[in-house]
Scaffold this motif. Structure first.
Motif, PDB file in Angstrom:
ATOM      1  N   PHE A   1      -6.521 -12.089  -2.513  1.00 43.18           N
ATOM      2  CA  PHE A   1      -6.395 -10.916  -1.649  1.00 43.18           C
ATOM      3  C   PHE A   1      -7.596 -10.833  -0.717  1.00 43.18           C
ATOM      4  N   ALA A   2      -7.387 -10.276   0.468  1.00 36.96           N
ATOM      5  CA  ALA A   2      -8.502  -9.972   1.370  1.00 36.96           C
ATOM      6  C   ALA A   2      -9.195  -8.728   0.842  1.00 36.96           C
ATOM      7  N   ILE A   3     -10.503  -8.813   0.610  1.00 36.66           N
ATOM      8  CA  ILE A   3     -11.245  -7.631   0.146  1.00 36.66           C
ATOM      9  C   ILE A   3     -12.042  -7.000   1.289  1.00 36.66           C
ATOM     10  N   GLN A   4     -11.928  -7.589   2.469  1.00 34.93           N
ATOM     11  CA  GLN A   4     -12.449  -7.001   3.705  1.00 34.93           C
ATOM     12  C   GLN A   4     -11.462  -7.363   4.803  1.00 34.93           C
ATOM     13  N   ASP A   5     -11.488  -6.631   5.906  1.00 34.92           N
ATOM     14  CA  ASP A   5     -10.648  -7.004   7.044  1.00 34.92           C
ATOM     15  C   ASP A   5     -11.055  -8.392   7.534  1.00 34.92           C
ATOM     16  N   ILE A   6     -10.067  -9.210   7.844  1.00 37.39           N
ATOM     17  CA  ILE A   6     -10.322 -10.534   8.402  1.00 37.39           C
ATOM     18  C   ILE A   6      -9.597 -10.585   9.750  1.00 37.39           C
ATOM     19  N   LYS A   7     -10.333 -10.914  10.787  1.00 34.61           N
ATOM     20  CA  LYS A   7      -9.752 -10.942  12.143  1.00 34.61           C
ATOM     21  C   LYS A   7      -9.076 -12.280  12.414  1.00 34.61           C
ATOM     22  N   LYS A   8      -8.085 -12.251  13.290  1.00 33.95           N
ATOM     23  CA  LYS A   8      -7.434 -13.484  13.741  1.00 33.95           C
ATOM     24  C   LYS A   8      -8.491 -14.441  14.284  1.00 33.95           C
ATOM     25  N   GLY A   9      -8.433 -15.699  13.857  1.00 31.91           N
ATOM     26  CA  GLY A   9      -9.389 -16.692  14.329  1.00 31.91           C
ATOM     27  C   GLY A   9     -10.678 -16.752  13.518  1.00 31.91           C
ATOM     28  N   GLU A  10     -10.845 -15.790  12.614  1.00 27.72           N
ATOM     29  CA  GLU A  10     -12.039 -15.764  11.768  1.00 27.72           C
ATOM     30  C   GLU A  10     -11.903 -16.800  10.650  1.00 27.72           C
ATOM     31  N   VAL A  11     -13.022 -17.379  10.253  1.00 23.97           N
ATOM     32  CA  VAL A  11     -13.020 -18.371   9.174  1.00 23.97           C
ATOM     33  C   VAL A  11     -12.989 -17.647   7.827  1.00 23.97           C
ATOM     34  N   PHE A  12     -12.139 -18.130   6.914  1.00 18.16           N
ATOM     35  CA  PHE A  12     -12.083 -17.554   5.566  1.00 18.16           C
ATOM     36  C   PHE A  12     -13.368 -17.886   4.822  1.00 18.16           C
ATOM     37  N   LYS A  13     -14.027 -16.857   4.280  1.00 15.95           N
ATOM     38  CA  LYS A  13     -15.246 -17.035   3.499  1.00 15.95           C
ATOM     39  C   LYS A  13     -15.074 -16.334   2.160  1.00 15.95           C
ATOM     40  N   GLU A  14     -15.836 -16.817   1.181  1.00 22.00           N
ATOM     41  CA  GLU A  14     -15.696 -16.309  -0.183  1.00 22.00           C
ATOM     42  C   GLU A  14     -15.996 -14.821  -0.332  1.00 22.00           C
ATOM     43  N   ASP A  15     -16.845 -14.275   0.546  1.00 25.18           N
ATOM     44  CA  ASP A  15     -17.188 -12.851   0.414  1.00 25.18           C
ATOM     45  C   ASP A  15     -16.081 -11.930   0.922  1.00 25.18           C
TER      46      ASP A  15
END
Length: 68
Positions: free
Chosen positions: A15-29
């Motif tokens: 699950f995303a635990i923070q907002d992730i923007k289009k084009g943003e790299v997925f990071k563990e945090d």
């Protein structure tokens, strides 16, 4: 079947635990493995990291294949 629903609830998924923007790299945090299993299984985490989001993902959303 009914058993599948119960299993899905007890399994975890990403699950995303923070907002992730289009084009943003997925990071563990920004991603956490939590219940229920509506998204990708936790074993996909390593494959997911470093990839970019295809669309905006709101906090609390299960990560699915379509988003990568």
């Amino acid at each position: 079947g009914k058993g599948e629903k119960v299993n899905r609830y007890f399994r975890r998924s990403l699950f995303a635990i923070q907002d992730i923007k289009k084009g943003e790299v997925f990071k563990e945090d920004k991603i956490k493995s939590i219940r229920p299993a509506y998204g990708l299984p936790p074993k996909f985490l390593k494959r997911l990291l470093g990839k970019t989001a295809k669309k905006d993902i709101k906090k609390g959303t299960p990560i699915t294949q379509k988003m990568i």
